[in-house]
Write a protein that holds these residues in place. Structure first.
Motif, PDB file in Angstrom:
ATOM      1  N   LEU A   1       0.791  -1.383  -0.051  1.00 16.38           N
ATOM      2  CA  LEU A   1      -0.736  -0.388   0.193  1.00 16.38           C
ATOM      3  C   LEU A   1       0.688   1.232   0.182  1.00 16.38           C
ATOM      4  CD1 LEU A   1      -2.595  -0.567   2.534  1.00 16.38           C
ATOM      5  CD2 LEU A   1      -2.378  -1.459   0.147  1.00 16.38           C
ATOM      6  N   GLY A   2       2.230   0.908  -0.673  1.00 12.14           N
ATOM      7  CA  GLY A   2       3.046   2.412  -0.217  1.00 12.14           C
ATOM      8  C   GLY A   2       2.770   3.160   0.642  1.00 12.14           C
ATOM      9  N   VAL A   3       2.696   2.647   2.187  1.00 13.67           N
ATOM     10  CA  VAL A   3       3.494   3.931   3.189  1.00 13.67           C
ATOM     11  C   VAL A   3       4.240   4.311   3.098  1.00 13.67           C
ATOM     12  CG1 VAL A   3       2.804   3.774   5.695  1.00 13.67           C
ATOM     13  CG2 VAL A   3       1.253   2.022   4.451  1.00 13.67           C
ATOM     14  N   ARG A   4       4.427   5.110   3.635  1.00 17.47           N
ATOM     15  CA  ARG A   4       5.655   6.348   3.470  1.00 17.47           C
ATOM     16  C   ARG A   4       5.804   6.849   5.117  1.00 17.47           C
ATOM     17  NH1 ARG A   4       1.895   8.821   0.060  1.00 17.47           N
ATOM     18  NH2 ARG A   4       1.809  10.056   1.717  1.00 17.47           N
ATOM     19  N   ARG A   5       4.926   6.810   5.824  1.00 14.67           N
ATOM     20  CA  ARG A   5       5.393   7.045   7.579  1.00 14.67           C
ATOM     21  C   ARG A   5       3.755   6.242   8.264  1.00 14.67           C
ATOM     22  NH1 ARG A   5       7.713   9.955  11.068  1.00 14.67           N
ATOM     23  NH2 ARG A   5       7.200  10.447  12.686  1.00 14.67           N
ATOM     24  N   MET A   6       4.643   5.370   8.906  1.00 12.76           N
ATOM     25  CA  MET A   6       3.096   4.390  10.090  1.00 12.76           C
ATOM     26  C   MET A   6       3.802   4.818  11.494  1.00 12.76           C
ATOM     27  SD  MET A   6       2.800   0.446  10.490  1.00 12.76           S
ATOM     28  CE  MET A   6       3.294   0.272   8.654  1.00 12.76           C
ATOM     29  N   LEU A   7       2.381   4.843  11.864  1.00 18.40           N
ATOM     30  CA  LEU A   7       2.135   5.635  13.070  1.00 18.40           C
ATOM     31  C   LEU A   7       1.851   3.992  13.881  1.00 18.40           C
ATOM     32  CD1 LEU A   7       2.272   7.837  15.544  1.00 18.40           C
ATOM     33  CD2 LEU A   7      -0.149   8.256  14.755  1.00 18.40           C
ATOM     34  N   LEU A   8       2.496   3.693  15.200  1.00 21.10           N
ATOM     35  CA  LEU A   8       2.734   3.279  16.635  1.00 21.10           C
ATOM     36  C   LEU A   8       2.444   3.122  17.533  1.00 21.10           C
ATOM     37  CD1 LEU A   8       5.347   0.957  14.375  1.00 21.10           C
ATOM     38  CD2 LEU A   8       3.465   0.605  13.637  1.00 21.10           C
ATOM     39  N   LEU A   9       2.090   2.399  18.676  1.00 21.43           N
ATOM     40  CA  LEU A   9       2.576   1.978  19.955  1.00 21.43           C
ATOM     41  C   LEU A   9       3.631   1.616  20.016  1.00 21.43           C
ATOM     42  CD1 LEU A   9      -1.507   1.273  20.959  1.00 21.43           C
ATOM     43  CD2 LEU A   9      -0.288   3.120  20.013  1.00 21.43           C
ATOM     44  N   GLU A  10       3.203   1.737  21.227  1.00 22.48           N
ATOM     45  CA  GLU A  10       4.981   2.271  22.166  1.00 22.48           C
ATOM     46  C   GLU A  10       5.119   1.217  23.740  1.00 22.48           C
ATOM     47  OE1 GLU A  10       9.307   2.545  21.155  1.00 22.48           O
ATOM     48  OE2 GLU A  10       8.334   3.771  21.727  1.00 22.48           O
ATOM     49  N   PRO A  11       5.034   0.727  23.943  1.00 23.81           N
ATOM     50  CA  PRO A  11       5.118  -0.556  23.415  1.00 23.81           C
ATOM     51  C   PRO A  11       4.288  -1.682  22.648  1.00 23.81           C
ATOM     52  CG  PRO A  11       4.834  -1.268  26.029  1.00 23.81           C
ATOM     53  CD  PRO A  11       4.842   0.267  25.579  1.00 23.81           C
ATOM     54  N   SER A  12       4.600  -2.613  21.790  1.00 22.85           N
ATOM     55  CA  SER A  12       4.096  -3.193  20.915  1.00 22.85           C
ATOM     56  C   SER A  12       4.653  -4.131  20.863  1.00 22.85           C
ATOM     57  CB  SER A  12       3.126  -2.267  20.585  1.00 22.85           C
ATOM     58  OG  SER A  12       1.732  -3.205  19.339  1.00 22.85           O
ATOM     59  N   PHE A  13       4.617  -5.232  19.533  1.00 24.10           N
ATOM     60  CA  PHE A  13       4.766  -5.881  18.464  1.00 24.10           C
ATOM     61  C   PHE A  13       6.018  -5.731  18.287  1.00 24.10           C
ATOM     62  CE2 PHE A  13       4.038  -9.581  15.608  1.00 24.10           C
ATOM     63  CZ  PHE A  13       5.419 -10.498  15.776  1.00 24.10           C
ATOM     64  N   TYR A  14       7.142  -6.008  17.903  1.00 30.81           N
ATOM     65  CA  TYR A  14       8.182  -5.613  17.018  1.00 30.81           C
ATOM     66  C   TYR A  14       7.924  -5.442  16.143  1.00 30.81           C
ATOM     67  CZ  TYR A  14      12.896  -5.541  15.407  1.00 30.81           C
ATOM     68  OH  TYR A  14      13.999  -5.231  14.453  1.00 30.81           O
ATOM     69  N   GLU A  15       7.236  -6.894  15.393  1.00 30.98           N
ATOM     70  CA  GLU A  15       7.367  -6.600  13.957  1.00 30.98           C
ATOM     71  C   GLU A  15       6.463  -5.743  13.128  1.00 30.98           C
ATOM     72  OE1 GLU A  15       9.445  -9.106  12.814  1.00 30.98           O
ATOM     73  OE2 GLU A  15       9.716  -9.859  14.171  1.00 30.98           O
ATOM     74  N   TYR A  16       5.821  -4.495  13.710  1.00 33.26           N
ATOM     75  CA  TYR A  16       4.936  -4.005  12.883  1.00 33.26           C
ATOM     76  C   TYR A  16       6.075  -2.875  12.401  1.00 33.26           C
ATOM     77  CZ  TYR A  16       1.188  -5.732  16.018  1.00 33.26           C
ATOM     78  OH  TYR A  16      -0.179  -6.661  16.268  1.00 33.26           O
ATOM     79  N   GLY A  17       6.858  -2.014  13.070  1.00 34.41           N
ATOM     80  CA  GLY A  17       7.788  -1.459  12.939  1.00 34.41           C
ATOM     81  C   GLY A  17       8.701  -2.116  11.740  1.00 34.41           C
ATOM     82  N   ARG A  18       9.615  -2.972  12.407  1.00 31.81           N
ATOM     83  CA  ARG A  18      10.196  -3.795  10.974  1.00 31.81           C
ATOM     84  C   ARG A  18       9.925  -3.501   9.834  1.00 31.81           C
ATOM     85  NH1 ARG A  18      12.018  -9.124   9.732  1.00 31.81           N
ATOM     86  NH2 ARG A  18      14.221  -8.712   8.725  1.00 31.81           N
ATOM     87  N   ALA A  19       8.595  -4.434   9.808  1.00 29.83           N
ATOM     88  CA  ALA A  19       7.365  -4.931   8.719  1.00 29.83           C
ATOM     89  C   ALA A  19       8.542  -3.020   7.808  1.00 29.83           C
ATOM     90  CB  ALA A  19       6.134  -5.041   8.347  1.00 29.83           C
ATOM     91  N   ALA A  20       7.363  -1.826   8.820  1.00 30.44           N
ATOM     92  CA  ALA A  20       7.251  -0.618   7.690  1.00 30.44           C
ATOM     93  C   ALA A  20       8.940  -0.429   7.616  1.00 30.44           C
ATOM     94  CB  ALA A  20       7.391   0.001   9.408  1.00 30.44           C
ATOM     95  N   ARG A  21       9.957  -0.352   8.207  1.00 27.44           N
ATOM     96  CA  ARG A  21      11.222   0.007   7.542  1.00 27.44           C
ATOM     97  C   ARG A  21      11.770  -0.765   6.494  1.00 27.44           C
ATOM     98  NH1 ARG A  21      11.877  -0.038  13.367  1.00 27.44           N
ATOM     99  NH2 ARG A  21      12.818  -2.181  13.472  1.00 27.44           N
ATOM    100  N   ILE A  22      11.484  -2.290   6.761  1.00 26.73           N
ATOM    101  CA  ILE A  22      12.330  -2.698   5.286  1.00 26.73           C
ATOM    102  C   ILE A  22      10.697  -2.278   4.063  1.00 26.73           C
ATOM    103  CG2 ILE A  22      11.621  -5.089   4.657  1.00 26.73           C
ATOM    104  CD1 ILE A  22      12.266  -6.584   7.104  1.00 26.73           C
ATOM    105  N   ALA A  23       9.430  -1.848   4.812  1.00 25.49           N
ATOM    106  CA  ALA A  23       8.912  -1.957   2.893  1.00 25.49           C
ATOM    107  C   ALA A  23       9.549   0.037   2.671  1.00 25.49           C
ATOM    108  CB  ALA A  23       7.557  -1.162   3.251  1.00 25.49           C
ATOM    109  N   GLY A  24      10.392   0.695   3.355  1.00 28.25           N
ATOM    110  CA  GLY A  24      11.204   1.847   3.601  1.00 28.25           C
ATOM    111  C   GLY A  24      10.397   3.652   3.988  1.00 28.25           C
ATOM    112  N   ALA A  25       9.316   2.939   4.699  1.00 29.88           N
ATOM    113  CA  ALA A  25       8.110   3.861   5.912  1.00 29.88           C
ATOM    114  C   ALA A  25       9.411   3.952   7.120  1.00 29.88           C
ATOM    115  CB  ALA A  25       7.488   3.167   5.932  1.00 29.88           C
ATOM    116  N   GLU A  26       8.735   5.359   7.278  1.00 29.38           N
ATOM    117  CA  GLU A  26       9.587   6.056   8.597  1.00 29.38           C
ATOM    118  C   GLU A  26       8.269   5.747   9.828  1.00 29.38           C
ATOM    119  OE1 GLU A  26       9.657   9.815   8.036  1.00 29.38           O
ATOM    120  OE2 GLU A  26      11.856  10.515   6.582  1.00 29.38           O
ATOM    121  N   THR A  27       8.595   5.570  10.754  1.00 29.40           N
ATOM    122  CA  THR A  27       7.834   4.995  11.666  1.00 29.40           C
ATOM    123  C   THR A  27       8.067   6.187  12.814  1.00 29.40           C
ATOM    124  OG1 THR A  27       9.032   3.607  12.731  1.00 29.40           O
ATOM    125  CG2 THR A  27       7.741   2.999  11.738  1.00 29.40           C
ATOM    126  N   GLY A  28       6.564   6.858  13.667  1.00 32.90           N
ATOM    127  CA  GLY A  28       6.742   7.497  14.168  1.00 32.90           C
ATOM    128  C   GLY A  28       5.979   6.542  15.655  1.00 32.90           C
TER     129      GLY A  28
END
Length: 361
Positions: free
Chosen positions: A92-119
């Motif tokens: 879906l071409g996500v560029r910047r993904m917002l996440l809860l913290e703490p939460s499941f680690y793989e959400y952030g890793r999936a975003a980074r591998i797809a080239g998206a920034e995380t907040g």
């Protein structure tokens, strides 16, 4: 930081090989059902090994159609929910993904591998890891194009009411809302708390669901994405074919008839979670920090380090999830699953048997 082995998860009891006699370890580190839903022993048919499975996982799609009344055009079968977690930001071409913290680690890793920034939206122990007000979430979403959250959140147990997600999705129709419902079937008010039935009305809400936890099938890797058919079409442009095997497809077809199992499991988990939550505050040095579904988060507050508690548990054949590798949970937090009454008794007995700290005269 993106290495497959960077973040340690629960359910890795094989690393204890040789330290605990076979069959004596109770694994509280993974939050899966302690019961198995199918009565007959599973047998692998020769036909399942010699023929290709369906390219799109029809057996799993059929489960979601039969059990939850979903149209198959709204379902993508997955090799475990993890496949969907990695597919969504990429497809879906996500560029910047917002996440809860703490939460499941793989959400952030999936975003980074797809080239998206995380907040990140920080959840604090001060208020029991509750969600911030909707207005605060909305303000943080202004600069993001996707929000990935779990309901309930792992490992804090924070609940994300479906009304909140729908309100945000209505306010931001151009942003994606990914909701991981891996543990939602354990909740007493399921299916009312699920967003599965709302994805046709809200085109920007996508549900990731797992059959691993509730049906005790982590070895088969079964799950699905539920979304509007238009979104499903976009995801299929990026999804790999044949990610489910024929054995998994066949077993998924048997799960739709396990309604008695489902009701009994939910009832048992609810009662045992309440019993554990009531017993823990009576034990010196333990604070219940959060929990929902079939797991509880606790904090070890004695002067002795958490490592001593973990070693004590292992000496009694019990493995819990050390949560210190979650940001915000470094101060002695651990998570444990709600299991059978007998196993939970063994857990409480072990916790009560931790030696009291020596008094300095």
């Amino acid at each position: 930081m993106n290495s497959l082995y960077y973040h340690e998860h629960g359910g890795q009891s094989e690393r204890l090989s040789g330290r605990i006699p076979a069959g004596e370890l109770i694994d509280f580190s993974v939050s899966i059902s302690p019961f198995f839903p199918l009565r007959d022993p599973l047998q692998v048919a020769r036909a399942d090994l010699q023929a290709y499975p369906s390219i799109e996982g029809k057996g799993v799609q059929g489960f979601y159609a039969r059990r939850f009344g979903l149209d198959e055009s709204s379902v993508i079968a997955l090799n475990g929910a993890i496949e969907g977690i990695y597919l969504l930001p990429r497809a879906l071409g996500v560029r910047r993904m917002l996440l809860l913290e703490p939460s499941f680690y793989e959400y952030g890793r999936a975003a980074r591998i797809a080239g998206a920034e995380t907040g990140f939206v920080g959840l604090s122990a001060v208020n029991g890891f509750s969600l911030p007000p909707v207005g605060e979430l909305a303000a943080r979403l202004e600069h993001c194009d996707a929000f990935f959250a779990a309901n309930p959140n792992n490992p804090t147990g924070t609940l994300f009411p479906p009304e909140v997600t729908m309100a945000l999705a209505s306010r931001f129709p151009d942003k994606w809302f990914f909701v991981d419902e891996a543990f939602i079937q354990f909740l007493p008010d399921f299916p009312a708390v699920s967003l599965m039935q709302h994805t046709r009305a809200f085109r920007n809400i996508v549900v990731v669901h797992s059959l691993t936890k509730f049906y005790a099938l982590p070895g088969l890797r079964l799950g699905a994405i539920i979304a509007h058919p238009d979104t499903i079409g976009r995801l299929y442009d990026f999804k790999e074919p044949w990610t489910l095997n024929a054995v998994a497809e066949r077993v998924a077809g048997e799960l739709a008839d396990c309604l008695v199992y489902e009701a009994a499991l939910r009832s048992m988990i609810a009662g045992e979670r309440e019993r554990l939550a009531a017993a823990l505050p009576e034990i010196d040095g333990v604070r219940v920090a959060g929990g929902a579904a079939n797991f509880l988060l606790a904090q070890w507050r004695r002067s002795s380090p958490l490592d001593e508690l973990l070693s004590h548990f292992l000496s009694r054949g019990i493995l819990v999830r050390d949560c210190r590798n979650f940001h915000g949970l470094e101060a002695g937090y651990f998570r444990f699953a709600v299991r059978t009454p007998q196993e939970n008794d063994r857990f409480l007995e072990a916790l009560r048997a931790v030696p009291a700290p020596e008094r300095v005269s």
